[in-house]
Scaffold this motif. Structure first.
Motif, PDB file in Angstrom:
ATOM      1  N   UNK A 158      34.817 -21.965 102.758  1.00 54.93           N
ATOM      2  CA  UNK A 158      35.080 -23.020 101.787  1.00 54.93           C
ATOM      3  C   UNK A 158      35.566 -22.271 100.546  1.00 54.93           C
ATOM      4  N   UNK A 159      36.717 -22.651 100.040  1.00 54.18           N
ATOM      5  CA  UNK A 159      37.336 -21.926  98.941  1.00 54.18           C
ATOM      6  C   UNK A 159      37.004 -22.540  97.589  1.00 54.18           C
ATOM      7  N   UNK A 160      37.088 -21.711  96.554  1.00 50.98           N
ATOM      8  CA  UNK A 160      36.927 -22.209  95.184  1.00 50.98           C
ATOM      9  C   UNK A 160      38.105 -23.124  94.835  1.00 50.98           C
ATOM     10  N   UNK A 161      39.313 -22.680  95.157  1.00 51.62           N
ATOM     11  CA  UNK A 161      40.527 -23.469  94.942  1.00 51.62           C
ATOM     12  C   UNK A 161      40.842 -24.190  96.245  1.00 51.62           C
ATOM     13  N   UNK A 162      40.512 -25.471  96.299  1.00 54.57           N
ATOM     14  CA  UNK A 162      40.695 -26.231  97.533  1.00 54.57           C
ATOM     15  C   UNK A 162      42.043 -26.966  97.561  1.00 54.57           C
ATOM     16  N   UNK A 163      42.973 -26.548  96.675  1.00 62.55           N
ATOM     17  CA  UNK A 163      44.301 -27.146  96.700  1.00 62.55           C
ATOM     18  C   UNK A 163      45.031 -26.687  97.956  1.00 62.55           C
ATOM     19  N   UNK A 164      46.009 -27.456  98.388  1.00 67.13           N
ATOM     20  CA  UNK A 164      46.779 -27.104  99.580  1.00 67.13           C
ATOM     21  C   UNK A 164      47.430 -25.731  99.415  1.00 67.13           C
ATOM     22  N   UNK A 165      47.960 -25.466  98.225  1.00 67.48           N
ATOM     23  CA  UNK A 165      48.605 -24.178  97.973  1.00 67.48           C
ATOM     24  C   UNK A 165      47.594 -23.031  98.069  1.00 67.48           C
ATOM     25  N   UNK A 166      46.419 -23.199  97.488  1.00 67.25           N
ATOM     26  CA  UNK A 166      45.386 -22.165  97.538  1.00 67.25           C
ATOM     27  C   UNK A 166      44.916 -21.897  98.953  1.00 67.25           C
ATOM     28  N   UNK A 167      44.730 -22.957  99.717  1.00 70.09           N
ATOM     29  CA  UNK A 167      44.288 -22.825 101.102  1.00 70.09           C
ATOM     30  C   UNK A 167      45.352 -22.130 101.940  1.00 70.09           C
ATOM     31  N   UNK A 168      46.594 -22.543 101.831  1.00 70.99           N
ATOM     32  CA  UNK A 168      47.674 -21.938 102.618  1.00 70.99           C
ATOM     33  C   UNK A 168      47.873 -20.470 102.263  1.00 70.99           C
ATOM     34  N   UNK A 169      47.773 -20.142 100.981  1.00 73.00           N
ATOM     35  CA  UNK A 169      47.930 -18.746 100.546  1.00 73.00           C
ATOM     36  C   UNK A 169      46.836 -17.870 101.180  1.00 73.00           C
ATOM     37  N   UNK A 170      45.605 -18.368 101.156  1.00 75.66           N
ATOM     38  CA  UNK A 170      44.502 -17.603 101.738  1.00 75.66           C
ATOM     39  C   UNK A 170      44.629 -17.516 103.256  1.00 75.66           C
ATOM     40  N   UNK A 171      45.059 -18.583 103.903  1.00 75.25           N
ATOM     41  CA  UNK A 171      45.260 -18.557 105.354  1.00 75.25           C
ATOM     42  C   UNK A 171      46.302 -17.490 105.723  1.00 75.25           C
TER      43      UNK A 171
END
Length: 95
Positions: A9-22
């Protein structure tokens, strides 16, 4: 074989934040010789109880899992994940 599954579960749950981490997690693929397969999934439901990203890695043995944990490529990922994750849970089991 051992299956290693981690949910983040990420601190930044925005689509951009999630995709960057993925994509950062996916960057490990093919760089750790004893990881038989690596799969990164992004949650599609986006509920409050959902985790944002899953990582599933398959290795041949507990020794390979231990080696994965200390591998330099994985250590770089751990550094990044420690900065961006809010929480994580894991399970490791024999296949």
């Amino acid at each position: 074989m051992i299956k290693h599954i981690v949910f983040f579960k990420l601190k930044d749950r925005s689509e951009e934040g999630i995709q960057r981490t993925a994509e950062i997690l996916r960057s490990m693929d093919g760089k750790i010789e004893f990881v038989r397969s690596l799969e990164i999934g992004v949650d599609v439901l986006k509920t409050e109880r959902s985790f944002d990203i899953s990582l599933t890695a398959v290795v041949d043995s507990l020794e390979d899992l231990e080696a994965y944990q200390v591998h330099p490529v994985h250590q770089e990922i751990i550094k990044h994940m420690s900065e961006v994750k809010d929480s994580a849970v894991a399970v490791d089991y024999e296949v």
